[in-house]
Scaffold this motif. Structure first.
Motif, PDB file in Angstrom:
ATOM      1  N   MET A 263       0.838  -1.196   0.000  1.00  0.00           N
ATOM      2  CA  MET A 263       0.000   0.000   0.000  1.00  0.00           C
ATOM      3  C   MET A 263       0.872   1.245   0.000  1.00  0.00           C
ATOM      4  SD  MET A 263      -2.902  -1.323  -0.191  1.00  0.00           S
ATOM      5  CE  MET A 263      -4.004   0.079  -0.035  1.00  0.00           C
ATOM      6  N   HIS A 264       0.573   2.185  -0.892  1.00  0.00           N
ATOM      7  CA  HIS A 264       1.307   3.445  -0.901  1.00  0.00           C
ATOM      8  C   HIS A 264       0.590   4.430   0.031  1.00  0.00           C
ATOM      9  CE1 HIS A 264       3.800   6.662  -2.482  1.00  0.00           C
ATOM     10  NE2 HIS A 264       2.717   7.424  -2.408  1.00  0.00           N
ATOM     11  N   GLY A 265       1.372   5.275   0.658  1.00  0.00           N
ATOM     12  CA  GLY A 265       0.754   6.322   1.460  1.00  0.00           C
ATOM     13  C   GLY A 265       0.578   5.941   2.899  1.00  0.00           C
ATOM     14  N   PRO A 275       6.972  11.600   2.683  1.00  0.00           N
ATOM     15  CA  PRO A 275       8.196  11.847   1.909  1.00  0.00           C
ATOM     16  C   PRO A 275       7.993  11.858   0.390  1.00  0.00           C
ATOM     17  CG  PRO A 275       8.258   9.704   3.016  1.00  0.00           C
ATOM     18  CD  PRO A 275       7.102  10.454   3.573  1.00  0.00           C
ATOM     19  N   CYS A 276       6.872  11.259  -0.090  1.00  0.00           N
ATOM     20  CA  CYS A 276       6.644  11.241  -1.534  1.00  0.00           C
ATOM     21  C   CYS A 276       6.048  12.556  -2.032  1.00  0.00           C
ATOM     22  CB  CYS A 276       5.703  10.090  -1.899  1.00  0.00           C
ATOM     23  SG  CYS A 276       4.094  10.223  -1.138  1.00  0.00           S
ATOM     24  N   MET A 277       5.722  13.472  -1.103  1.00  0.00           N
ATOM     25  CA  MET A 277       5.028  14.702  -1.499  1.00  0.00           C
ATOM     26  C   MET A 277       5.999  15.779  -1.953  1.00  0.00           C
ATOM     27  SD  MET A 277       1.862  14.073  -1.199  1.00  0.00           S
ATOM     28  CE  MET A 277       1.080  15.676  -1.179  1.00  0.00           C
ATOM     29  N   VAL A 281       1.773  17.609  -4.267  1.00  0.00           N
ATOM     30  CA  VAL A 281       1.368  16.509  -5.156  1.00  0.00           C
ATOM     31  C   VAL A 281       2.249  15.297  -4.860  1.00  0.00           C
ATOM     32  CG1 VAL A 281       0.800  15.916  -7.526  1.00  0.00           C
ATOM     33  CG2 VAL A 281       1.101  18.320  -6.905  1.00  0.00           C
ATOM     34  N   CYS A 282       1.651  14.099  -4.933  1.00  0.00           N
ATOM     35  CA  CYS A 282       2.427  12.877  -4.718  1.00  0.00           C
ATOM     36  C   CYS A 282       3.298  12.619  -5.947  1.00  0.00           C
ATOM     37  CB  CYS A 282       1.486  11.699  -4.486  1.00  0.00           C
ATOM     38  SG  CYS A 282       2.336  10.123  -4.457  1.00  0.00           S
ATOM     39  N   THR A 283       4.615  12.479  -5.729  1.00  0.00           N
ATOM     40  CA  THR A 283       5.525  12.283  -6.869  1.00  0.00           C
ATOM     41  C   THR A 283       5.327  10.920  -7.514  1.00  0.00           C
ATOM     42  OG1 THR A 283       7.184  11.563  -5.281  1.00  0.00           O
ATOM     43  CG2 THR A 283       7.350  13.829  -6.059  1.00  0.00           C
TER      44      THR A 283
HETATM   45 ZN   LIG Z   1       2.401   9.413  -2.349  1.00  0.00          ZN
END
Ligand SMILES: [Zn+2]
Length: 375
Positions: A263-265, A275-277, A281-283
């Motif tokens: 699961m992502h997020g 950290p993906c933000m 926006v989600c990279t």
């Molecule tokens: Zn994300």
């Protein structure tokens, strides 16, 4: 080492020296009579339940110790290459041509270069060689079919069993074990691929292992499958890849594994600090939109099936549904119990970029020491 780490060697034990003889257990004579630095340190950092384990149990200090030990090993290897340029026939390499290729076009700045041959892991020649090998495979077999990323799971049974035996519970205290178990799993995965267990046998494989700064190893793998998959149908893809939560009632094991590893997020507006933000926006482009059926559009771009089923998992008090599932293969997930991302390589993606990414090389820094500040 004894002077550098008095806590690890309270009795001032003798460290490595060049005269430790190799004792052969099989009686065969060896060309090299003495053990190397690498062998010495590798021997030193094993778990031996019957002995004191000061070094392997020193946690953060252990991290520092292995980094220091590796620096010693690498420095010696580099020194060998510096002093044996004749032996590796470095004069055959063209310094000027190299420099011009790298952009140092001013001939005056070219000093005496020390050539690191392609046999030195991580050197520019090594990287170029691997890249060329990968491109040669690509020219023969065409674009790869699958792109797989496998990441170490610090909760693997093999690790926790070992740690329990010697009495600690944080796998991060033993990065040596994490790396070894990871390599074993990776070798097993490769052997499974070659037996054609999860999907058709691959005719070619390229992979690279990376480490996140202080973190766990992961591998990026490219597979060329036997058979013609140049124009895959939606069914071909559905056979190998899933981007949905499995049915919780029918297959609770699979559901649990996807919940735990794939699961992502949470990210996006639910957790802006993820950290993906980047810029709100989600990279990694999550959440993905719902797709009723797997689609392959003309440019070869693939949209995996993500139905609106109402199933979800909870992370904290945030609900994540099929929009947040990272594409995976259920059989691989069941066997390896780790984050294993399986994606179809879409043909529109620049193949060169993919290889560049898997062989982009190690992090390096350039610095100099001087007496007076430069004018
Ligand atoms: Zn994300």
């Amino acid at each position: 080492m004894t002077l550098q780490y008095p806590i690890l060697f309270p009795y001032g034990q003798i460290g490595f020296n060049e005269n430790i003889p190799v004792i052969n257990t099989d009686g065969e004579p060896r060309k090299r009579g003495y053990i190397t630095k690498r062998e010495y340190f590798a021997h030193q950092i094993q778990t031996r339940l019957a002995e004191g384990m000061v070094i392997v149990r020193s946690k953060r200090l252990f991290h520092q110790y292995i980094v220091d030990a590796f620096t010693c090993i690498e420095q010696e290897r580099l020194r060998w290459f510096r002093l044996n340029q004749k032996k590796i026939r470095a004069e055959l390499y063209n310094n000027i041509q190299d420099a011009v290729m790298k952009g140092d076009t001013d001939a005056k700045t070219i000093g005496k270069r020390v050539i690191l041959p392609s046999s030195y892991t991580g050197s520019p020649r090594y990287m170029a060689e691997k890249y060329h090998d990968a491109m040669a495979i690509c020219r023969w077999h065409g674009n790869p079919d699958l792109f797989i990323t496998i990441t170490t799971n610090p909760k693997w049974e093999e690790l926790s069993d070992h740690l329990k035996l010697y009495g600690t519970d944080d796998p991060n205290d033993r990065p040596d074990l994490e790396s070894r178990v990871f390599k074993m799993k990776l070798d097993e995965l490769m052997s499974d691929f070659n037996k054609g267990i999860f999907f058709p046998r691959p005719k070619a494989v390229v992979y690279t292992i990376e480490f996140q700064k202080r973190g766990l190893p992961h591998a990026h793998i490219l597979l060329w499958l036997e058979g013609d998959f140049r124009n895959p149908t939606a069914a071909d893809i559905d056979n190998i890849i899933s981007a949905e939560l499995p049915d919780k009632e029918k297959d609770p094991e699979a559901f649990g594994l996807v919940e735990q590893h794939m699961m992502h997020g949470p990210c996006g507006k639910d957790r802006l600090s993820s950290p993906c933000m980047d810029n709100g926006v989600c990279t990694k482009k999550f959440p993905r939109s719902y797709v009723p059926h797997t689609q392959v559009n003309e440019s070869g771009y693939i949209l995996y099936k993500r139905r609106q089923t109402g199933q979800f998992v909870s992370k904290g008090n945030i609900k994540l549904d099929n929009q947040f599932v990272v594409p995976h293969n259920l059989q691989i997930l069941k066997k390896y119990k780790a984050h294993v991302n399986v994606e179809w390589c879409n043909k529109s993606s620049a193949i060169k970029y993919l290889f560049k990414y898997i062989t982009k090389g190690v992090d390096r820094a350039t610095f100099k020491v001087q007496k007076t500040p430069e004018q």
